[in-house]
Design a protein around this motif. Structure first.
Motif, mmCIF file in Angstrom:
data_model
loop_
_atom_site.group_PDB
_atom_site.id
_atom_site.type_symbol
_atom_site.label_atom_id
_atom_site.label_comp_id
_atom_site.label_asym_id
_atom_site.label_seq_id
_atom_site.Cartn_x
_atom_site.Cartn_y
_atom_site.Cartn_z
ATOM 1 N N PRO A 23 6.380 18.918 31.521
ATOM 2 C CA PRO A 23 6.187 18.062 32.672
ATOM 3 C C PRO A 23 6.849 16.688 31.928
ATOM 4 O O PRO A 23 6.052 16.372 30.859
ATOM 5 N N PHE A 24 7.193 15.611 32.526
ATOM 6 C CA PHE A 24 7.675 14.233 32.148
ATOM 7 C C PHE A 24 7.227 13.397 33.252
ATOM 8 O O PHE A 24 7.694 13.396 34.243
ATOM 9 N N SER A 25 6.365 12.418 32.784
ATOM 10 C CA SER A 25 5.843 11.431 33.632
ATOM 11 C C SER A 25 6.785 10.279 33.893
ATOM 12 O O SER A 25 7.617 9.890 33.025
ATOM 13 N N GLN A 26 6.476 9.391 34.830
ATOM 14 C CA GLN A 26 7.326 8.209 35.045
ATOM 15 C C GLN A 26 6.960 7.171 33.945
ATOM 16 O O GLN A 26 7.469 6.458 33.518
ATOM 17 N N SER A 38 14.421 14.228 37.503
ATOM 18 C CA SER A 38 15.580 15.141 36.892
ATOM 19 C C SER A 38 15.024 16.107 36.079
ATOM 20 O O SER A 38 15.479 17.331 35.819
ATOM 21 N N VAL A 39 14.136 15.346 34.937
ATOM 22 C CA VAL A 39 13.664 16.099 33.995
ATOM 23 C C VAL A 39 12.574 17.474 34.603
ATOM 24 O O VAL A 39 13.020 18.592 34.155
ATOM 25 N N ASN A 40 12.158 16.797 35.358
ATOM 26 C CA ASN A 40 10.962 17.881 36.021
ATOM 27 C C ASN A 40 11.800 19.045 36.983
ATOM 28 O O ASN A 40 11.289 19.773 37.125
ATOM 29 N N PRO A 97 14.032 22.232 29.451
ATOM 30 C CA PRO A 97 12.958 21.242 29.670
ATOM 31 C C PRO A 97 11.580 22.166 30.012
ATOM 32 O O PRO A 97 10.660 21.593 29.579
ATOM 33 N N ASP A 98 11.750 23.466 30.465
ATOM 34 C CA ASP A 98 10.473 24.132 30.800
ATOM 35 C C ASP A 98 10.018 24.829 29.525
ATOM 36 O O ASP A 98 9.007 25.329 29.255
ATOM 37 N N GLY A 99 10.896 24.665 28.237
ATOM 38 C CA GLY A 99 10.455 25.132 26.963
ATOM 39 C C GLY A 99 10.343 26.825 26.960
ATOM 40 O O GLY A 99 10.096 27.207 25.931
ATOM 41 N N LEU A 141 14.535 3.445 37.655
ATOM 42 C CA LEU A 141 15.453 4.165 36.412
ATOM 43 C C LEU A 141 14.223 5.410 35.942
ATOM 44 O O LEU A 141 14.539 6.481 35.798
ATOM 45 N N SER A 142 13.027 4.907 35.994
ATOM 46 C CA SER A 142 11.955 6.101 35.621
ATOM 47 C C SER A 142 11.791 7.160 36.477
ATOM 48 O O SER A 142 11.485 8.271 36.069
ATOM 49 N N CYS A 143 11.709 7.053 37.816
ATOM 50 C CA CYS A 143 11.640 7.922 38.939
ATOM 51 C C CYS A 143 12.848 8.894 38.771
ATOM 52 O O CYS A 143 12.802 10.146 38.718
#
Length: 174
Positions: free
Chosen positions: A39-42, A27-29, A159-161, A20-22
């Motif tokens: 950036p959004f980490s697992q 998707s966010v990245n 997401p990139d701001g 799920l985290s992957c």
């Protein structure tokens, strides 16, 4: 290869946190507008599943579905069922996410169909959602019978701001 949709319980969520985290982090990245910033980490994604989603599923306020293909989790969607007393007839779709490598294979349609079926089983008569205006998922929602209720400009950051985007509120009566 066939895709199956599974409703996850607490133990299922815990055993699928990595998958799920992957999906969430990729998707966010990759630019998906689903409340998080890149950036959004697992690891950040795992905290979301463990701290935000799991307790809501355990409490019966949210239903979590995953799409599985060949033993791999390839998508997920949530059905938020806990509403204020004057809105007990409705529920919300949240975080409909398909792994980037499995898009355009019908995964999102299958996930949404299961969520809508579950809403009917719970005697809900109205389902709402919001999506980034112009997002690739918007035509899918329309195809599933969702209608546009309205748009709000500058609703959230991409997401990139770098810029804000509008959101489209949609609904479907069951």
């Amino acid at each position: 290869m066939e895709i199956h949709v599974i409703e996850l319980g607490a133990q299922d969520i815990e055993s699928n946190i990595e998958a799920l985290s992957c999906i969430l982090a990729r998707s966010v990245n990759g630019g998906a507008a689903i409340s998080f910033m890149a950036p959004f980490s697992q690891q950040e994604a795992a905290c979301y599943w463990s701290n935000d989603v799991l307790p809501e599923v355990v409490a019966g306020r949210r239903v979590l579905f995953t799409a599985v293909r060949g033993g791999q989790v390839v998508g997920t969607v949530q059905l938020i069922t806990a509403m204020p007393p004057n809105q007990s007839h409705r529920c919300e779709i949240a975080k409909m996410i398909v792994h980037p490598d499995f898009r355009r294979l019908g995964v999102g349609h299958l996930l949404m169909t299961h969520a809508l079926d579950r809403a009917r089983e719970l005697d809900k008569t109205l389902v709402t959602l919001d999506t980034r205006s112009g997002d690739v998922a918007e035509p899918l929602y329309a195809k599933l019978g969702f209608e546009v209720a309205g748009r709000i400009p500058d609703y959230a950051w991409n997401p990139d701001g770098r810029a804000r985007h509008a959101t489209t509120y949609m609904y479907r009566q069951l």
